[in-house]
Design a protein around this motif. Structure first.
Motif, PDB file in Angstrom:
ATOM      1  N   THR A 129      -3.869  23.652  -0.547  1.00 61.60           N
ATOM      2  CA  THR A 129      -2.974  24.010   0.556  1.00 61.60           C
ATOM      3  C   THR A 129      -3.147  23.050   1.730  1.00 61.60           C
ATOM      4  OG1 THR A 129      -3.000  26.338  -0.069  1.00 61.60           O
ATOM      5  CG2 THR A 129      -2.351  25.824   2.187  1.00 61.60           C
ATOM      6  N   ARG A 130      -4.396  22.771   2.074  1.00 58.01           N
ATOM      7  CA  ARG A 130      -4.677  21.899   3.212  1.00 58.01           C
ATOM      8  C   ARG A 130      -4.245  20.450   2.953  1.00 58.01           C
ATOM      9  NH1 ARG A 130      -5.667  24.200   8.180  1.00 58.01           N
ATOM     10  NH2 ARG A 130      -7.158  25.889   8.045  1.00 58.01           N
ATOM     11  N   VAL A 131      -4.507  19.957   1.754  1.00 59.61           N
ATOM     12  CA  VAL A 131      -4.154  18.567   1.451  1.00 59.61           C
ATOM     13  C   VAL A 131      -2.637  18.382   1.459  1.00 59.61           C
ATOM     14  CG1 VAL A 131      -4.185  16.771  -0.328  1.00 59.61           C
ATOM     15  CG2 VAL A 131      -6.276  18.044   0.208  1.00 59.61           C
ATOM     16  N   ARG A 132      -1.907  19.365   0.912  1.00 58.10           N
ATOM     17  CA  ARG A 132      -0.444  19.260   0.947  1.00 58.10           C
ATOM     18  C   ARG A 132       0.068  19.300   2.386  1.00 58.10           C
ATOM     19  NH1 ARG A 132      -1.545  18.796  -4.101  1.00 58.10           N
ATOM     20  NH2 ARG A 132      -2.070  16.782  -3.153  1.00 58.10           N
ATOM     21  N   ALA A 133      -0.551  20.108   3.233  1.00 63.02           N
ATOM     22  CA  ALA A 133      -0.166  20.147   4.651  1.00 63.02           C
ATOM     23  C   ALA A 133      -0.485  18.816   5.329  1.00 63.02           C
ATOM     24  CB  ALA A 133      -0.875  21.292   5.366  1.00 63.02           C
ATOM     25  N   TYR A 134      -1.643  18.259   5.006  1.00 64.41           N
ATOM     26  CA  TYR A 134      -2.049  16.960   5.550  1.00 64.41           C
ATOM     27  C   TYR A 134      -1.031  15.891   5.169  1.00 64.41           C
ATOM     28  CZ  TYR A 134      -5.046  12.730   5.941  1.00 64.41           C
ATOM     29  OH  TYR A 134      -5.566  11.487   6.240  1.00 64.41           O
ATOM     30  N   GLU A 135      -0.621  15.880   3.912  1.00 62.27           N
ATOM     31  CA  GLU A 135       0.383  14.921   3.465  1.00 62.27           C
ATOM     32  C   GLU A 135       1.698  15.104   4.230  1.00 62.27           C
ATOM     33  OE1 GLU A 135      -1.143  14.779  -1.203  1.00 62.27           O
ATOM     34  OE2 GLU A 135       0.645  15.931  -0.627  1.00 62.27           O
ATOM     35  N   GLY A 136       2.080  16.355   4.437  1.00 62.68           N
ATOM     36  CA  GLY A 136       3.316  16.626   5.165  1.00 62.68           C
ATOM     37  C   GLY A 136       3.286  16.084   6.581  1.00 62.68           C
ATOM     38  N   HIS A 137       2.161  16.272   7.255  1.00 60.95           N
ATOM     39  CA  HIS A 137       2.027  15.747   8.619  1.00 60.95           C
ATOM     40  C   HIS A 137       2.017  14.219   8.631  1.00 60.95           C
ATOM     41  CE1 HIS A 137       1.553  19.757   9.960  1.00 60.95           C
ATOM     42  NE2 HIS A 137       0.299  19.908   9.625  1.00 60.95           N
ATOM     43  N   MET A 138       1.352  13.622   7.664  1.00 56.09           N
ATOM     44  CA  MET A 138       1.320  12.152   7.610  1.00 56.09           C
ATOM     45  C   MET A 138       2.689  11.591   7.262  1.00 56.09           C
ATOM     46  SD  MET A 138      -1.695  10.948   8.435  1.00 56.09           S
ATOM     47  CE  MET A 138      -2.120   9.428   7.597  1.00 56.09           C
ATOM     48  N   ASP A 139       3.401  12.232   6.343  1.00 60.76           N
ATOM     49  CA  ASP A 139       4.757  11.783   6.008  1.00 60.76           C
ATOM     50  C   ASP A 139       5.661  11.827   7.236  1.00 60.76           C
ATOM     51  OD1 ASP A 139       4.154  11.326   3.329  1.00 60.76           O
ATOM     52  OD2 ASP A 139       4.774  13.328   2.689  1.00 60.76           O
ATOM     53  N   ALA A 140       5.486  12.870   8.059  1.00 59.53           N
ATOM     54  CA  ALA A 140       6.300  13.036   9.271  1.00 59.53           C
ATOM     55  C   ALA A 140       5.762  12.240  10.450  1.00 59.53           C
ATOM     56  CB  ALA A 140       6.364  14.517   9.642  1.00 59.53           C
ATOM     57  N   ILE A 141       4.644  11.553  10.260  1.00 61.75           N
ATOM     58  CA  ILE A 141       3.949  10.798  11.304  1.00 61.75           C
ATOM     59  C   ILE A 141       3.634  11.709  12.495  1.00 61.75           C
ATOM     60  CG2 ILE A 141       3.784   8.540  12.435  1.00 61.75           C
ATOM     61  CD1 ILE A 141       6.117   7.565  10.863  1.00 61.75           C
ATOM     62  N   ASP A 142       3.211  12.927  12.193  1.00 62.97           N
ATOM     63  CA  ASP A 142       2.662  13.840  13.202  1.00 62.97           C
ATOM     64  C   ASP A 142       1.152  13.629  13.197  1.00 62.97           C
ATOM     65  OD1 ASP A 142       5.036  14.981  14.050  1.00 62.97           O
ATOM     66  OD2 ASP A 142       4.996  16.533  12.510  1.00 62.97           O
TER      67      ASP A 142
ATOM     68  N   ALA B 198     -13.532  10.753   1.084  1.00 65.50           N
ATOM     69  CA  ALA B 198     -13.409   9.309   1.312  1.00 65.50           C
ATOM     70  C   ALA B 198     -11.963   8.869   1.184  1.00 65.50           C
ATOM     71  CB  ALA B 198     -14.291   8.554   0.321  1.00 65.50           C
ATOM     72  N   VAL B 199     -11.287   9.334   0.147  1.00 64.71           N
ATOM     73  CA  VAL B 199      -9.896   8.924  -0.091  1.00 64.71           C
ATOM     74  C   VAL B 199      -8.984   9.468   0.998  1.00 64.71           C
ATOM     75  CG1 VAL B 199      -7.935   9.161  -1.657  1.00 64.71           C
ATOM     76  CG2 VAL B 199     -10.220   8.712  -2.580  1.00 64.71           C
ATOM     77  N   LEU B 200      -9.120  10.746   1.323  1.00 66.84           N
ATOM     78  CA  LEU B 200      -8.250  11.361   2.323  1.00 66.84           C
ATOM     79  C   LEU B 200      -8.480  10.790   3.715  1.00 66.84           C
ATOM     80  CD1 LEU B 200      -8.475  15.117   1.236  1.00 66.84           C
ATOM     81  CD2 LEU B 200      -6.574  13.542   0.818  1.00 66.84           C
ATOM     82  N   SER B 201      -9.703  10.388   4.016  1.00 60.32           N
ATOM     83  CA  SER B 201     -10.061   9.934   5.362  1.00 60.32           C
ATOM     84  C   SER B 201      -9.789   8.455   5.591  1.00 60.32           C
ATOM     85  CB  SER B 201     -11.552  10.208   5.624  1.00 60.32           C
ATOM     86  OG  SER B 201     -11.868  11.576   5.445  1.00 60.32           O
ATOM     87  N   ALA B 202      -9.446   7.730   4.541  1.00 59.70           N
ATOM     88  CA  ALA B 202      -9.300   6.278   4.639  1.00 59.70           C
ATOM     89  C   ALA B 202      -8.334   5.824   5.728  1.00 59.70           C
ATOM     90  CB  ALA B 202      -8.879   5.696   3.289  1.00 59.70           C
ATOM     91  N   PRO B 203      -7.188   6.488   5.951  1.00 61.18           N
ATOM     92  CA  PRO B 203      -6.310   6.015   7.022  1.00 61.18           C
ATOM     93  C   PRO B 203      -6.942   6.112   8.409  1.00 61.18           C
ATOM     94  CG  PRO B 203      -5.101   7.428   5.500  1.00 61.18           C
ATOM     95  CD  PRO B 203      -6.555   7.559   5.156  1.00 61.18           C
TER      96      PRO B 203
END
Length: 576
Positions: A444-457, A507-512
């Motif tokens: 749930t959290r990773v999908r939300a994280y992706e959504g925010h990054m896609d929207a550049i929030d 590590a992968v999620l935090s790379a940006p």
């Protein structure tokens, strides 16, 4: 494969930039570029130094160097600092490049052919003391709009109002400080951007997903007062792109150069040409990013900038691109999304390059590694309003987020595993309800994280990433393998195995956000697997039983009160 073109507002060459400049364009652009690459996009991330105009001449004069030599030196310095902050440009170019000279002159010729350039006789300030015309930034004075007493002749940095030098009250020379000025007549070229008002209005109306900050500034310039005004695109200077109509001389414009705000955005395109030349590519290789008749129709183009740059990127630059395609023969790529930012202030005041106020990028790297700064700046990015850097907040954020949450998790689990199972992922045990709940919560959290990054929030994405780190700590505290090991070592092994896999996932999620920490974590778990976690359960099985790891050094050191107090005094906002 999605294709994403990313440009960051190009920084002026006149000095080392401060943290406010960094978080207002380059750093968020890098965050998005790294994220897009992580998701498998083909990315072209471009930036450059803005080397023309009065800031370059004034800074070179102050440094006692020829302007070309000064610009070359400062480009090298800014490029090195960018590397220090791990800004992952595909190319970091120069607006003084031959490619930008040629392309700027080409655009001017196309606009002239389209009837969008007119010759205007105008009054311009001349300094008797300096013996020269004083265009835009060579003049300072009081803003007629807000009363700010250090407004420049092209724009007030306090209220962002676009100005002409003759608008200023109590004007003075920025070179000598002299007030012995007079107004003389000179001829210049004007971009008839007012012809594009309706088209620009319609184009911006189509961008319903743009940030309110971006569209509100653009609409204000389009519709307030007399609406969009024609803008001078030449200046009486020695340093810049010589005024030509394509490759031909422009009668009456001898000795003049194009206005820096005309040629600087064109450098975004020219920079791709520089990239091609530097990497042995063809014209077609860079044009596929910028010409919709050469393959750019499927490119998603995203720009990043501070709010003071919005008028030029939403109006003047698009008008240039649209105008150059008046006959349909030059379909240049228009921006799809403009991410703009408010200001980051410094400890009760404003950052200012010209006044030397704030923490500058080289100073920041002399104190702490780049990840500390990247995390704080991106997690406090001024998206919805101005934000403020304080040393107290910086200390708290680094200590709590990076050291106590992420660093603590990695340290606890690797040291415990080493003491009980050795330095390899333990076998045995199976996942129960607690582990399944963690996987569900992470999904749930990773999908939300992706959504925010896609929207550049960006702020929301940072908070979601931190919440993902917190889940690991909460799980580890609940599973308590140091307790279960005494009675059920297989259950403890399962908890440890899942937790070690969390390190690779983090590590992968935090790379940006924190790329150096990502490298350290992947090195610790001896993995080069940077694949994005489409399935969390599968991602948490990437390190099988028996996979070796090493216990890393302290990932993030805490900032002590003594350090904070020392830095607060040493960097009180004034740069020599």
């Amino acid at each position: 494969m999605a294709r994403t073109l990313i440009t960051s507002a190009i920084p002026y060459i006149n000095g080392i930039k401060h943290l406010g400049n960094l978080v207002g364009s380059q750093l968020p652009a890098d965050l998005y570029a790294r994220y897009c690459r992580g998701r498998g996009h083909e990315v072209m991330f471009l930036c450059a130094t803005d080397e023309h105009g009065t800031p370059a001449e004034l800074a070179a004069t102050k440094a006692g160097k020829p302007v070309a030599e000064f610009c070359a030196e400062m480009h090298g310095i800014q490029a090195e600092i960018a590397r220090g902050f791990r800004l992952s440009f595909d190319h970091f170019g120069r607006s003084s490049s031959p490619q930008n000279h040629a392309l700027t002159q080409h655009f001017a010729g196309r606009l002239a052919e389209a009837g969008m350039i007119g010759e205007v006789s105008e009054k311009q300030v001349y300094s008797i003391t300096d013996g020269r015309y004083l265009p835009d930034r060579y003049i300072e004075g009081t803003c007629p709009n807000c009363g700010y007493d250090s407004a420049r002749g092209d724009q007030c940095e306090n209220c962002t109002k676009q100005l002409d030098p003759t608008d200023l009250l109590n004007p003075r020379s920025a070179i000598s400080g002299s007030t012995d000025l007079e107004v003389r007549e000179t001829k210049h070229l004007y971009l008839r951007q007012s012809q594009m008002r309706d088209r620009l209005n319609g184009w911006i109306d189509e961008k319903s997903d743009w940030p309110v900050l971006t569209t509100s500034i653009a609409k204000k310039w389009l519709n307030d007062g007399d609406g969009l005004q024609d803008r001078g695109i030449t200046r009486d200077l020695d340093w810049g792109v010589p005024v030509k109509n394509g490759t031909q001389d422009w009668p009456g414009m001898e000795g003049k150069v194009f206005y820096v705000w005309f040629d600087a955005p064109i450098e975004y395109i020219a920079c791709a040409g520089e990239w091609a030349e530097a990497n042995g590519k063809t014209d077609a290789d860079w044009q596929r990013w910028w010409r919709t008749d050469m393959g750019a129709e499927d490119v998603n183009y995203v720009q990043f900038m501070g709010k003071d740059n919005v008028p030029f990127h939403t109006l003047s630059f698009p008008a240039t691109i649209m105008g150059a395609n008046f006959d349909g023969k030059e379909p240049w790529k228009l921006v799809d999304y403009i991410k703009s930012f408010n200001y980051l202030n410094y400890d009760g005041g404003q950052f200012s390059t010209s006044k030397g106020r704030g923490v500058f990028m080289d100073q920041a790297l002399s104190i702490l590694p780049s990840d500390y700064w990247r995390w704080w700046l991106l997690s406090h990015v001024p998206e919805s309003s101005d934000s403020e850097f304080t040393w107290e907040n910086f200390q708290v954020s680094v200590n709590k987020d990076l050291a106590d949450v992420l660093g603590n998790f990695v340290s606890r689990i690797t040291k415990f595993c080493r003491s009980k199972f050795g330095e390899e992922v333990p076998a045995g045990g199976s996942y129960g309800e607690r582990e399944q709940k963690l996987i569900a919560d992470l999904t749930t959290r990773v999908r939300a994280y992706e959504g925010h990054m896609d929207a550049i929030d960006i702020g929301k994405a940072a908070r979601e990433l931190r919440a993902i780190w917190v889940l690991g700590n909460e799980y580890l505290q609940s599973a308590a393998p140091w307790v279960t090991f005494k009675t059920d070592p297989e259950a403890a092994a399962a908890s440890v195995r899942l937790s070690l896999n969390l390190i690779r996932l983090y590590a992968v999620l935090s790379a940006p956000f924190i790329p150096d920490a990502t490298d350290s974590l992947l090195a610790a778990v001896q993995s080069d697997d940077r694949s994005w976690p489409t399935d969390i359960a599968e991602a948490l099985a990437a390190l099988p039983a028996g996979h070796a790891f090493t216990t890393p050094e302290v990932l993030f050191s805490k900032i002590t009160d003594e350090q904070r107090e020392d830095w607060q005094q040493r960097f009180s906002g004034v740069r020599d």
